[in-house]
Motif scaffolding. Sequence first.
Motif, PDB file in Angstrom:
ATOM      1  N   LEU A  99       2.151  62.297  20.849  1.00  0.00           N
ATOM      2  CA  LEU A  99       3.216  63.236  20.535  1.00  0.00           C
ATOM      3  C   LEU A  99       3.827  62.932  19.181  1.00  0.00           C
ATOM      4  O   LEU A  99       3.972  61.765  18.800  1.00  0.00           O
ATOM      5  N   LEU A 100       4.187  63.994  18.469  1.00  0.00           N
ATOM      6  CA  LEU A 100       4.991  63.850  17.262  1.00  0.00           C
ATOM      7  C   LEU A 100       6.445  63.905  17.704  1.00  0.00           C
ATOM      8  O   LEU A 100       6.921  64.937  18.180  1.00  0.00           O
ATOM      9  N   THR A 101       7.126  62.796  17.581  1.00  0.00           N
ATOM     10  CA  THR A 101       8.470  62.707  18.116  1.00  0.00           C
ATOM     11  C   THR A 101       9.332  61.827  17.216  1.00  0.00           C
ATOM     12  O   THR A 101       8.815  61.133  16.334  1.00  0.00           O
ATOM     13  N   THR A 102      10.631  61.879  17.427  1.00  0.00           N
ATOM     14  CA  THR A 102      11.557  61.095  16.607  1.00  0.00           C
ATOM     15  C   THR A 102      11.675  59.689  17.172  1.00  0.00           C
ATOM     16  O   THR A 102      12.062  59.499  18.335  1.00  0.00           O
ATOM     17  N   VAL A 103      11.331  58.729  16.350  1.00  0.00           N
ATOM     18  CA  VAL A 103      11.426  57.320  16.733  1.00  0.00           C
ATOM     19  C   VAL A 103      12.258  56.612  15.676  1.00  0.00           C
ATOM     20  O   VAL A 103      11.856  56.561  14.504  1.00  0.00           O
ATOM     21  N   GLY A 104      13.428  56.082  16.064  1.00  0.00           N
ATOM     22  CA  GLY A 104      14.291  55.391  15.107  1.00  0.00           C
ATOM     23  C   GLY A 104      14.733  56.280  13.967  1.00  0.00           C
ATOM     24  O   GLY A 104      14.890  55.814  12.834  1.00  0.00           O
ATOM     25  N   GLY A 105      14.920  57.556  14.237  1.00  0.00           N
ATOM     26  CA  GLY A 105      15.405  58.471  13.220  1.00  0.00           C
ATOM     27  C   GLY A 105      14.316  59.088  12.361  1.00  0.00           C
ATOM     28  O   GLY A 105      14.608  59.922  11.484  1.00  0.00           O
ATOM     29  N   SER A 106      13.070  58.704  12.585  1.00  0.00           N
ATOM     30  CA  SER A 106      11.958  59.232  11.798  1.00  0.00           C
ATOM     31  C   SER A 106      10.943  59.901  12.711  1.00  0.00           C
ATOM     32  O   SER A 106      10.745  59.471  13.845  1.00  0.00           O
ATOM     33  N   LEU A 107      10.291  60.955  12.191  1.00  0.00           N
ATOM     34  CA  LEU A 107       9.224  61.606  12.948  1.00  0.00           C
ATOM     35  C   LEU A 107       7.978  60.746  12.884  1.00  0.00           C
ATOM     36  O   LEU A 107       7.501  60.402  11.791  1.00  0.00           O
TER      37      LEU A 107
END
Length: 123
Positions: A99-107
Amino acid sequence: QVQLVESGGGLVQPGGSLRLSCAVSGSFSSINTMGWYHQAPGAQRGLVASITRSGVTNYADSKNGRFTISRDNAKNTVYLQMNSLKPEDTDVYYCNAVLLTTVGGSLKFANYWGQGTQVTVSS
């Protein structure tokens, strides 16, 4: 929170068929590759089949010709149609999605797994 919910496993006789489904829900931007993996007790998890967002498929040699992977991008769901099942297909089957998701404020692309569903092929 992302969830992958699998369904469709169970007990089937040799030569029978099963259809697994895996629905992805939660917060993400898009789904890249989806796939199914299998794992026997004490063994490594191995690829059964995968499918890209555009529909390009890849199969393990032992499953090619008997199993068909497909996906419905509108429903965020991947399927595995399993035909001509053999006792050696008995395993726990896991759904996987990148998945393309937000991790630690970044995509970022992140790998997610379902909880697994048991497939038992036995007479």
